[in-house]
Design a protein around this motif. Structure first.
Motif, PDB file in Angstrom:
ATOM      1  N   HIS A  67       3.789  -6.446  -2.942  1.00 30.87           N
ATOM      2  CA  HIS A  67       4.150  -7.727  -2.904  1.00 30.87           C
ATOM      3  C   HIS A  67       4.703  -8.474  -4.047  1.00 30.87           C
ATOM      4  O   HIS A  67       5.826  -9.053  -4.096  1.00 30.87           O
ATOM      5  N   ALA A  68       4.067  -8.148  -5.203  1.00 30.66           N
ATOM      6  CA  ALA A  68       4.408  -8.821  -6.448  1.00 30.66           C
ATOM      7  C   ALA A  68       5.897  -7.984  -6.902  1.00 30.66           C
ATOM      8  O   ALA A  68       6.893  -8.883  -7.410  1.00 30.66           O
ATOM      9  N   CYS A  69       5.896  -6.745  -6.491  1.00 30.79           N
ATOM     10  CA  CYS A  69       7.440  -6.126  -6.876  1.00 30.79           C
ATOM     11  C   CYS A  69       8.387  -6.707  -6.111  1.00 30.79           C
ATOM     12  O   CYS A  69       9.458  -6.977  -6.646  1.00 30.79           O
ATOM     13  N   ASN A  70       8.244  -7.082  -4.790  1.00 35.27           N
ATOM     14  CA  ASN A  70       9.247  -7.835  -4.245  1.00 35.27           C
ATOM     15  C   ASN A  70       9.797  -9.189  -4.787  1.00 35.27           C
ATOM     16  O   ASN A  70      10.836  -9.652  -4.680  1.00 35.27           O
ATOM     17  N   THR A  72      -5.826  -9.578 -15.244  1.00 34.52           N
ATOM     18  CA  THR A  72      -5.962  -8.353 -14.113  1.00 34.52           C
ATOM     19  C   THR A  72      -4.570  -8.027 -13.774  1.00 34.52           C
ATOM     20  O   THR A  72      -4.485  -6.807 -13.530  1.00 34.52           O
ATOM     21  N   PHE A  73      -3.893  -8.948 -13.291  1.00 38.68           N
ATOM     22  CA  PHE A  73      -2.632  -8.394 -12.724  1.00 38.68           C
ATOM     23  C   PHE A  73      -1.683  -7.515 -13.505  1.00 38.68           C
ATOM     24  O   PHE A  73      -1.281  -6.568 -13.137  1.00 38.68           O
ATOM     25  N   ILE A  74      -1.581  -8.051 -14.900  1.00 36.30           N
ATOM     26  CA  ILE A  74      -0.796  -7.289 -15.924  1.00 36.30           C
ATOM     27  C   ILE A  74      -1.572  -5.828 -15.866  1.00 36.30           C
ATOM     28  O   ILE A  74      -0.892  -4.831 -15.785  1.00 36.30           O
ATOM     29  N   ARG A  75      -2.747  -5.712 -16.072  1.00 35.27           N
ATOM     30  CA  ARG A  75      -3.514  -4.628 -16.164  1.00 35.27           C
ATOM     31  C   ARG A  75      -3.255  -3.606 -15.021  1.00 35.27           C
ATOM     32  O   ARG A  75      -2.909  -2.435 -15.101  1.00 35.27           O
ATOM     33  N   VAL A  76      -3.225  -4.083 -13.755  1.00 36.11           N
ATOM     34  CA  VAL A  76      -3.329  -3.176 -12.653  1.00 36.11           C
ATOM     35  C   VAL A  76      -1.682  -2.978 -12.366  1.00 36.11           C
ATOM     36  O   VAL A  76      -1.558  -1.586 -11.983  1.00 36.11           O
ATOM     37  N   PHE A  77      -0.804  -4.041 -12.445  1.00 34.21           N
ATOM     38  CA  PHE A  77       0.582  -3.538 -12.468  1.00 34.21           C
ATOM     39  C   PHE A  77       0.678  -2.472 -13.331  1.00 34.21           C
ATOM     40  O   PHE A  77       1.707  -1.397 -13.194  1.00 34.21           O
ATOM     41  N   LYS A 106      15.023  -3.380 -12.627  1.00 37.28           N
ATOM     42  CA  LYS A 106      15.727  -3.586 -11.283  1.00 37.28           C
ATOM     43  C   LYS A 106      17.124  -4.323 -11.443  1.00 37.28           C
ATOM     44  O   LYS A 106      17.510  -4.532 -10.514  1.00 37.28           O
ATOM     45  N   GLY A 107      17.435  -4.745 -12.695  1.00 36.25           N
ATOM     46  CA  GLY A 107      18.608  -5.325 -13.034  1.00 36.25           C
ATOM     47  C   GLY A 107      18.675  -6.686 -12.614  1.00 36.25           C
ATOM     48  O   GLY A 107      19.594  -7.536 -12.203  1.00 36.25           O
ATOM     49  N   MET A 145       4.808   0.690 -16.127  1.00 42.43           N
ATOM     50  CA  MET A 145       5.494  -0.417 -16.904  1.00 42.43           C
ATOM     51  C   MET A 145       5.060  -1.693 -16.472  1.00 42.43           C
ATOM     52  O   MET A 145       4.262  -2.269 -15.565  1.00 42.43           O
ATOM     53  N   SER A 146       5.460  -2.852 -17.493  1.00 39.19           N
ATOM     54  CA  SER A 146       5.002  -4.141 -17.287  1.00 39.19           C
ATOM     55  C   SER A 146       5.856  -4.856 -16.317  1.00 39.19           C
ATOM     56  O   SER A 146       6.956  -4.305 -16.026  1.00 39.19           O
ATOM     57  N   PRO A 147       5.211  -6.181 -15.595  1.00 42.05           N
ATOM     58  CA  PRO A 147       6.204  -6.751 -14.598  1.00 42.05           C
ATOM     59  C   PRO A 147       7.485  -7.385 -15.395  1.00 42.05           C
ATOM     60  O   PRO A 147       8.405  -7.180 -14.735  1.00 42.05           O
ATOM     61  N   THR A 148       7.640  -7.587 -16.728  1.00 41.20           N
ATOM     62  CA  THR A 148       8.646  -7.778 -17.252  1.00 41.20           C
ATOM     63  C   THR A 148       9.558  -6.779 -17.360  1.00 41.20           C
ATOM     64  O   THR A 148      10.824  -6.769 -16.958  1.00 41.20           O
TER      65      THR A 148
END
Length: 289
Positions: free
Chosen positions: A238-241, A264-269, A284-285, A275-278
């Motif tokens: 869901h976060a990726c979307n 926790t989110f950063i670690r799990v992602f 993904k452009g 890779m990081s969320p950023t």
């Protein structure tokens, strides 16, 4: 010996959780289970599939629907080959309700059918094969509306299959069995609808009136991973979307996806996506103003 547990291609855990490929098999496939729903259609050659210990012949026109709780393997005789269309459906699509059709509603009766392999009659096979061919073309070359075309034909494939399956059940006078593990699909569906909430095994035990130990053990058997790992995977998907489809701040996405804390989110992602969320958003452009 425990069966292999196949996670599947990454795309079935992404924004379009469907794949369709052609497999050419010349050697046996060892026993395994999936993190996803699989459907196959044999169109050339011959083989034998063993599903939960029951042997089924695979010849042209054979359609098989496999759920995550079904251990299966394929035996190929020396000198033989088997050609299959092999499709995968991520559990997100099955329970998420966010596609153009309700896949769970369409296939829910098949979940309790002890027989998931059917040799289709000539008319049904003649209708199904061109649909699979067209679906395969749509996923090979991205065109405008390819995903919509793919899904519309997938609906037709499963309608054809379910009509044939129901007619076979009625003609044979069979009574469909109960779900392989009582209540587990309802629990999984509940998780897909409520993953943003603080749901623990104890919460589920109270909600569905099962013991924590039953849910924990059954969850592992049905899905192939433990409960908390599965819940993390739903939340990260869901976060990726949100990362690629919105301009929400990453801190807001963390909480919107159901994580209690940003670290926790950063670690799990990072652990799951490498890779990081950023970095994922940039990869993904997505360009933010």
């Amino acid at each position: 010996m425990f069966p292999y547990n196949l996670h599947g291609d990454e795309e079935i855990h992404g924004e379009f959780p469907f794949t369709l490929k052609i497999h050419q098999l010349g050697v046996p496939v060892p026993a395994h289970v999936h993190h996803f729903i699989e459907y196959t259609y044999a169109f050339k050659g011959r083989g034998t599939e063993i599903i939960n210990g029951v042997k089924k012949e695979l010849v042209p026109g054979t359609f098989t629907l496999l759920f995550p709780h079904q251990v299966h393997e394929i035996d190929i005789e020396p000198g033989e080959e088997l050609f299959l269309y092999v499709g995968a459906i991520g559990l997100k699509a099955y329970f998420g309700g966010d596609t153009v059709f309700d896949l769970h509603q369409l296939l829910k009766q098949a979940e309790t059918d002890a027989n998931t392999t059917y040799k289709l009659d000539e008319q049904t096979a003649a209708e199904m094969l061109p649909l699979l061919q067209q679906m395969h073309e749509e996923v090979q070359v991205e065109k405008p509306w390819s995903r919509v075309m793919f899904l519309s034909k997938l609906v037709q494939v499963f309608v054809l299959f379910d009509r044939y399956r129901q007619a076979a059940v009625q003609s044979e006078g069979r009574v469909q069995e109960g779900a392989p593990l009582k209540g587990m699909w309802e629990i999984i569906s509940y998780l897909y609808q409520n993953f943003k909430e603080d749901i623990t095994l104890e919460t589920l035990a109270r909600q569905f009136n099962y013991s924590v130990s039953y849910i924990s053990a059954s969850f592992k058997q049905v899905v192939g991973e433990n409960y908390y790992s599965f819940l993390e995977r739903i939340r990260i998907a869901h976060a990726c979307n949100l990362l690629i489809g919105t301009e929400m701040k990453i801190t807001d996405i963390a909480y919107e996806a159901g994580f209690k804390s940003y670290p926790t989110f950063i670690r799990v992602f990072q652990s799951r996506m490498n890779m990081s969320p950023t970095a994922y958003r940039k990869h993904k452009g997505i360009t933010l103003a």
